[in-house]
Design an enzyme around this catalytic site. Structure first.
Site, PDB file in Angstrom:
ATOM      1  CG  HIS A 201      -1.945  -1.088   1.183  1.00 46.25           C
ATOM      2  ND1 HIS A 201      -2.748  -1.396   2.264  1.00 46.25           N
ATOM      3  CD2 HIS A 201      -2.296  -1.965   0.195  1.00 46.25           C
ATOM      4  CE1 HIS A 201      -3.544  -2.407   1.945  1.00 46.25           C
ATOM      5  NE2 HIS A 201      -3.282  -2.768   0.706  1.00 46.25           N
TER       6      HIS A 201
ATOM      7  CG  PHE B 137       1.029 -10.019   4.629  1.00 45.19           C
ATOM      8  CD1 PHE B 137       1.090 -10.335   5.977  1.00 45.19           C
ATOM      9  CD2 PHE B 137       0.748 -11.028   3.727  1.00 45.19           C
ATOM     10  CE1 PHE B 137       0.891 -11.635   6.413  1.00 45.19           C
ATOM     11  CE2 PHE B 137       0.549 -12.334   4.147  1.00 45.19           C
ATOM     12  CZ  PHE B 137       0.619 -12.638   5.496  1.00 45.19           C
ATOM     13  CB  CYS B 138       0.213  -3.138   4.265  1.00 42.30           C
ATOM     14  SG  CYS B 138      -0.234  -2.633   5.929  1.00 42.30           S
ATOM     15  CB  ALA B 139       0.215  -6.468  -0.190  1.00 42.93           C
TER      16      ALA B 139
END
Length: 456
Positions: free
Chosen positions: A129, A375-377
């Site tokens: 992100h 995982f901020c993805a």
């Protein structure tokens, strides 16, 4: 006074001493065990060398660029020398600038603020992100996840061929995935971008701690990375690369240090003349210790020798992947396939397990720290798991109770400070949990899966 590096760590077969190796944690089943830190992709432990260098400098800390006193002058020298050390670590071009920031996220947001008017952004949905979200004031084209490195290059080439050839444009791409650990074809993507008159920024947050990064060799225009992933967790990051867009943009922050001269106007207002150097985007009192710690880590990794560091990490990767492959219920996530080169970042799901429950059991029953979630993805993980890439979700938050399937994963990550024993314990724990199940009961509490403390 010169800051001593006499405590510089010796490298033993590619392993570097880090803080926390002797920390013990309690187990819900009773007793304590040495903590196995296997969440390097989030934050790596501090190198002992970095800690020692910072401790040696701390009594001499002073404000930089502004003081006539000895400590201020010393701190200024250390700060600017750190900038030169980072430039050397990245093999920057002579005209490149090194700007100290707070993190990779901060670096990419700074670059986003410096984009020329009308700039178009090209970014794959596979990005963290930090690389996917900063471009809010630009035209953004999000590219589908490729399934081979060649497909990544071809996808980018097709997208760039359709753009307006006369406007500014920027490609943002990761060097190594924070989900799969797979290396991306950065040099080939940079060549494709430049062939179309487009610039490229490399998110090296997961690459720089594991592999040498050369701005010249990769031919990228900028590179961004974080100290806390490079064994220097003191709140600093780096944006390094071409100076023109940065020098032409309004300062990222307005204030002291960024301004060369400030004058009052006759109408009562204020005019500011800004620096054109890296100071333009470093307003306020800089994080001297953070910058110095990054430089210390850069020196430690360089002196240890990348060949030895990479060789040992590949040994650890092979051991983890082989161990997981022995458990049929485990599925490792990958875009490019088993043979793709990668760093020490591996994500997986376990049949019959909620990923948050599995990670909680690893921690509570084995003293092993991993990461679970998206995982901020979010788009990438959902694509890999066969879900809707656009569906909502929270970083790290479970979406189901223990034992129920959820659309998230477990991530294990490691690096130069990881001892073999931690990897072996992780592999054994996965095998045992899948075979025998958890020995403890768990519940969801405040969005996290946690052990039931009052279990009898």
């Amino acid at each position: 006074m010169s800051v001593s590096t006499a405590a510089a760590a010796r490298t033993i077969c590619g392993e570097l001493p880090v803080l926390g190796r002797d920390v013990t944690v309690p187990l819900v089943t009773g007793g304590e065990v040495a903590y196995a830190a296997l969440d390097y992709a989030a934050s790596a432990p501090a190198l002992q060398r970095v800690w020692d260098d910072v401790a040696a400098y701390a009594p001499y800390y002073g404000s930089v660029h502004r003081g006539a006193g000895y400590l201020s002058q010393l701190s200024t020298d250390l700060f600017e020398n750190a900038r030169r050390t980072v430039a050397g670590f990245l093999d920057c071009r002579a005209q490149d600038q090194v700007v100290f920031t707070r993190s990779t996220t901060d670096s990419l947001n700074l670059l986003a603020r410096a984009l020329p008017a009308g700039c178009e952004i090209f970014v794959f949905e596979t990005e963290h992100h930090a690389a996917l979200l900063p471009w809010r004031d630009a035209r953004v084209t999000v590219l589908d996840a490729p399934r081979t490195p060649r497909q990544a290059v071809e996808t980018l080439e097709r997208a760039l061929a359709d753009r307006d050839p006369y406007g500014p444009a920027l490609v943002c791409v990761t060097g190594a995935s924070n989900v799969t650990g797979e290396l991306w074809p950065v040099r080939e993507l940079a060549a494709a971008a430049h062939a179309h008159g487009v610039r490229i920024v490399l998110d090296a947050a997961q690459l720089a701690p594991h592999h040498p990064v050369s701005v010249r060799d990769l031919d990228v225009d900028w590179v961004a990375f974080s100290g806390h992933k490079l064994y220097a967790p003191f709140g600093s990051g780096v944006l390094a690369g071409r100076a023109d867009w940065l020098a032409a943009a309004e300062p990222y922050l307005a204030g002291g240090g960024a301004s060369r001269r400030v004058t009052r106007r006759e109408d009562g207002g204020v005019d500011a003349e800004w620096h054109e150097s890296a100071a333009r985007h470093e307003a306020g009192s800089p994080n001297v210790i953070g910058a110095y710690s990054i430089a210390s880590a850069c020196k430690a990794l360089t002196e240890a020798g990348w060949e030895a560091l990479v060789a040992r990490e590949q040994h650890l990767i092979a051991r983890v992947r082989a161990g997981l492959a022995e458990v049929p219920e485990v599925r490792v996530l990958s875009l490019f396939g088993d043979d793709a080169p990668r760093v020490g970042v591996i994500s997986f799901v376990v049949e019959g397990w909620n990923s948050s429950h599995f990670a909680a059991a690893l921690s509570a029953e084995y003293g092993i720290g991993v990461r679970d979630g998206l995982f901020c993805a979010h788009p990438l993980v959902r694509t890999l798991l066969g879900g809707d890439p656009g569906a909502p979700g929270e970083c790290g938050a479970p979406e189901a109770a223990p034992g129920e399937r959820s659309l998230n994963a477990v991530r294990v990550s490691f690096g130069a400070g990881t001892p073999d024993e931690h990897v072996e314990r992780f592999v054994d724990a996965v095998r045992e949990l899948v075979r025998d199940g958890a020995r403890w009961r768990y519940r969801t509490e405040d969005g996290r899966c946690v052990p039931v403390r009052d279990q009898v």
